[in-house]
Design a protein around this motif. Structure first.
Motif, short mmCIF file in Angstrom:
data_model
loop_
_atom_site.label_atom_id
_atom_site.label_comp_id
_atom_site.label_asym_id
_atom_site.label_seq_id
_atom_site.Cartn_x
_atom_site.Cartn_y
_atom_site.Cartn_z
N GLN A 18 -8.11 -25.68 52.14
CA GLN A 18 -7.61 -25.94 53.60
C GLN A 18 -6.35 -25.30 53.77
O GLN A 18 -6.22 -24.80 54.82
N SER B 86 -6.69 -21.72 54.05
CA SER B 86 -7.34 -21.17 55.19
C SER B 86 -6.62 -21.46 56.60
O SER B 86 -6.64 -20.28 57.28
N ASP B 87 -5.73 -22.31 56.65
CA ASP B 87 -5.03 -22.68 57.74
C ASP B 87 -4.04 -21.55 57.97
O ASP B 87 -3.82 -21.06 58.83
N TYR C 125 2.44 -19.39 59.79
CA TYR C 125 1.93 -19.23 58.49
C TYR C 125 3.10 -19.22 57.55
O TYR C 125 3.01 -19.89 56.40
N TYR D 168 3.55 -22.68 55.70
CA TYR D 168 2.83 -22.81 54.33
C TYR D 168 3.18 -21.92 53.19
O TYR D 168 2.51 -22.32 52.06
#
Length: 143
Positions: free
Chosen positions: A41, A44-45, A58, A61
């Motif tokens: 997840q 994907s995020d 972005y 992460y």
């Protein structure tokens, strides 16, 4: 002299049983997230943020190995933006990013295997190392 009250005992026991049942149901309601699913997840995020051009999201992460100050974070966002522009100039837009597999190396390290699907129907496969830090999965940009 104290007399044992059977009714009070039954009522107290029933109350305890009902409270335990309610607590059990509430605990079952909380979904257990497996590390593999949480890493998938997070990847994907991050990919979705990159696709929509939200470079700061972005970069939230990304694990750099150390915290970046605001100037370094802004510089990194600019590097990512330029790289994405170059990548899109070389190829047509990415239609999809699909996670193909997740390989858990430990509870805090895994590899995400994914593919980019381009508008020209070409596909590229790649992998991304992910690390869990402070309960959050992040993309590792260094070894």
């Amino acid at each position: 002299m104290k007399v044992f009250s059977f009714n009070k005992y039954v009522f107290s026991s029933a109350t305890v049983v009902v409270l335990m049942a309610v607590m059990s149901l509430a605990a079952c309601r909380d979904k257990i997230v497996h590390p593999e699913d949480a890493a998938r997840q997070a990847f994907s995020d991050a990919a979705a943020a990159l696709e929509r051009g939200d470079y700061e999201a972005y970069l939230s992460y990304v694990d750099y190995g150390a915290e970046l100050d605001s100037a370094a974070a802004a510089s990194m966002a600019e590097v990512v933006r330029r790289h994405e522009e170059w990548k899109r100039a070389e190829r047509e837009d990415i239609v999809a990013v699909r996670v193909v597999d997740v390989s858990m190396e430990s509870d805090s390290v895994c590899y995400i295997f994914y593919e980019h699907v381009f508008a020209d129907s070409c596909r590229e496969t790649a992998s991304q190392k992910m690390v869990a830090k402070d309960g959050q999965w992040r993309l590792r940009v260094r070894n």
